[in-house]
Design a protein around this motif. Structure first.
Motif, short mmCIF file in Angstrom:
data_model
loop_
_atom_site.label_atom_id
_atom_site.label_comp_id
_atom_site.label_asym_id
_atom_site.label_seq_id
_atom_site.Cartn_x
_atom_site.Cartn_y
_atom_site.Cartn_z
N GLN A 96 1.04 -0.90 0.40
CA GLN A 96 -0.04 -0.12 0.26
C GLN A 96 1.11 1.44 0.31
OE1 GLN A 96 -3.04 -0.16 3.41
NE2 GLN A 96 -3.89 -2.16 2.47
N SER A 97 1.95 1.69 -1.43
CA SER A 97 2.59 2.57 -1.39
C SER A 97 1.93 4.22 -0.92
CB SER A 97 3.11 3.27 -2.72
OG SER A 97 1.92 3.00 -3.47
N VAL A 98 0.10 4.57 -1.03
CA VAL A 98 0.37 5.27 -0.45
C VAL A 98 -0.03 5.95 0.87
CG1 VAL A 98 -2.44 7.07 -0.26
CG2 VAL A 98 -1.65 5.64 -2.03
N SER A 99 -0.95 4.76 2.04
CA SER A 99 -0.86 4.49 3.52
C SER A 99 0.98 4.32 3.84
CB SER A 99 -1.29 3.44 3.66
OG SER A 99 -2.51 3.26 3.56
N ALA A 100 1.85 3.79 3.12
CA ALA A 100 3.34 4.31 3.58
C ALA A 100 3.57 5.34 2.62
CB ALA A 100 4.47 2.85 2.25
N ALA A 115 20.13 9.67 10.21
CA ALA A 115 19.00 8.40 9.57
C ALA A 115 18.38 8.06 9.56
CB ALA A 115 19.92 7.42 10.98
N ILE A 116 16.96 8.42 10.47
CA ILE A 116 15.77 8.12 10.07
C ILE A 116 15.35 9.30 8.90
CG2 ILE A 116 12.91 8.01 10.63
CD1 ILE A 116 14.78 5.65 11.92
N LYS A 117 16.14 10.46 9.12
CA LYS A 117 14.97 10.62 7.20
C LYS A 117 15.69 10.47 6.62
CE LYS A 117 15.61 16.25 6.59
NZ LYS A 117 15.85 17.19 7.07
N ARG A 118 17.59 9.86 6.04
CA ARG A 118 17.69 9.72 5.52
C ARG A 118 16.89 8.78 4.31
NH1 ARG A 118 23.00 10.89 7.99
NH2 ARG A 118 22.52 9.31 8.35
N GLU A 119 16.56 7.84 5.44
CA GLU A 119 15.84 6.03 5.44
C GLU A 119 14.27 6.43 4.63
OE1 GLU A 119 14.82 2.21 6.49
OE2 GLU A 119 16.00 2.70 7.83
N VAL A 120 13.97 7.17 5.10
CA VAL A 120 12.23 8.29 5.08
C VAL A 120 12.33 9.04 3.57
CG1 VAL A 120 10.63 9.81 5.44
CG2 VAL A 120 11.75 7.93 7.02
N LEU A 121 13.43 9.89 3.42
CA LEU A 121 13.61 10.46 2.39
C LEU A 121 13.80 9.09 0.78
CD1 LEU A 121 15.34 13.80 3.51
CD2 LEU A 121 13.02 13.38 3.38
N HIS A 122 14.50 8.25 1.77
CA HIS A 122 15.21 7.38 0.30
C HIS A 122 13.42 6.50 -0.22
CE1 HIS A 122 17.02 3.65 -1.59
NE2 HIS A 122 16.38 2.68 -1.08
N ILE A 127 8.98 5.33 -4.05
CA ILE A 127 7.58 5.46 -3.76
C ILE A 127 7.14 6.77 -4.65
CG2 ILE A 127 5.30 6.15 -3.18
CD1 ILE A 127 6.31 4.89 -0.13
N SER A 128 7.80 7.63 -4.99
CA SER A 128 7.55 8.64 -5.64
C SER A 128 8.06 8.26 -7.56
CB SER A 128 8.59 10.05 -6.15
OG SER A 128 8.03 11.07 -4.18
N THR A 129 9.03 8.02 -7.44
CA THR A 129 9.69 6.87 -8.92
C THR A 129 8.51 6.40 -9.41
OG1 THR A 129 11.94 7.27 -8.48
CG2 THR A 129 11.52 6.06 -9.92
N LEU A 130 8.03 5.18 -8.95
CA LEU A 130 6.93 4.56 -9.43
C LEU A 130 6.33 5.06 -9.72
CD1 LEU A 130 8.49 1.80 -6.96
CD2 LEU A 130 8.63 1.18 -8.56
#
Length: 133
Positions: A96-100, A115-122, A127-130
């Motif tokens: 569920q990409s929208v919920s994620a 570290a969390i910010k980097r992972e979240v932005l990744h 998701i944006s790319t997909l």
């Protein structure tokens, strides 16, 4: 006697995480039925259990744990990690990409660690790319 038993539960919970016995840790966590009884557990240990569940691809259980963590700890450390965990569970486990995406945005809203910010932005970028295709 209750406090002594709670301390014992906390120690057992912590030890089961150290020994990577997720089954025992999850059973102990589940046996603590109220928010008050779960407060004896270290927040870091609760988040570690959620991370372990994610690692074992037990997404539904991880999502439940992280959501409960958020509901019971609406301020303070660990919220960024809990929202990240919810995002990962919904993205990889439920597809569920929208919920994620919304969970990831909430992780950013609570002032995440670098570290969390980097992972979240990744993951937001992923998701944006997909979504473009």
């Amino acid at each position: 006697h209750t406090r002594r038993r709670s301390l014992s539960s906390e120690q057992t919970f912590h030890q089961s995480l150290i020994s990577k016995d997720l089954e025992q840790a999850e059973q102990l966590y589940s046996s603590l039925s109220s928010a008050g009884s779960r407060r004896v557990l270290a927040k870091e240990d609760i988040l570690a259990l959620g991370d372990g569940l994610l690692h074992k691809h037990r997404y539904q259980e991880a999502l439940h744990l992280f959501r409960r963590y958020i509901a019971e700890n609406q301020q303070g450390p660990g919220l960024d990690r809990a929202y990240l965990g919810c995002g990962l569970a919904t993205y990889y486990g439920m597809k569920q990409s929208v919920s994620a995406y919304h969970y990831f945005l909430q992780a950013l809203d609570v002032g995440p660690s670098p570290a969390i910010k980097r992972e979240v932005l990744h993951h937001l970028e992923k998701i944006s790319t997909l979504q473009k295709y």
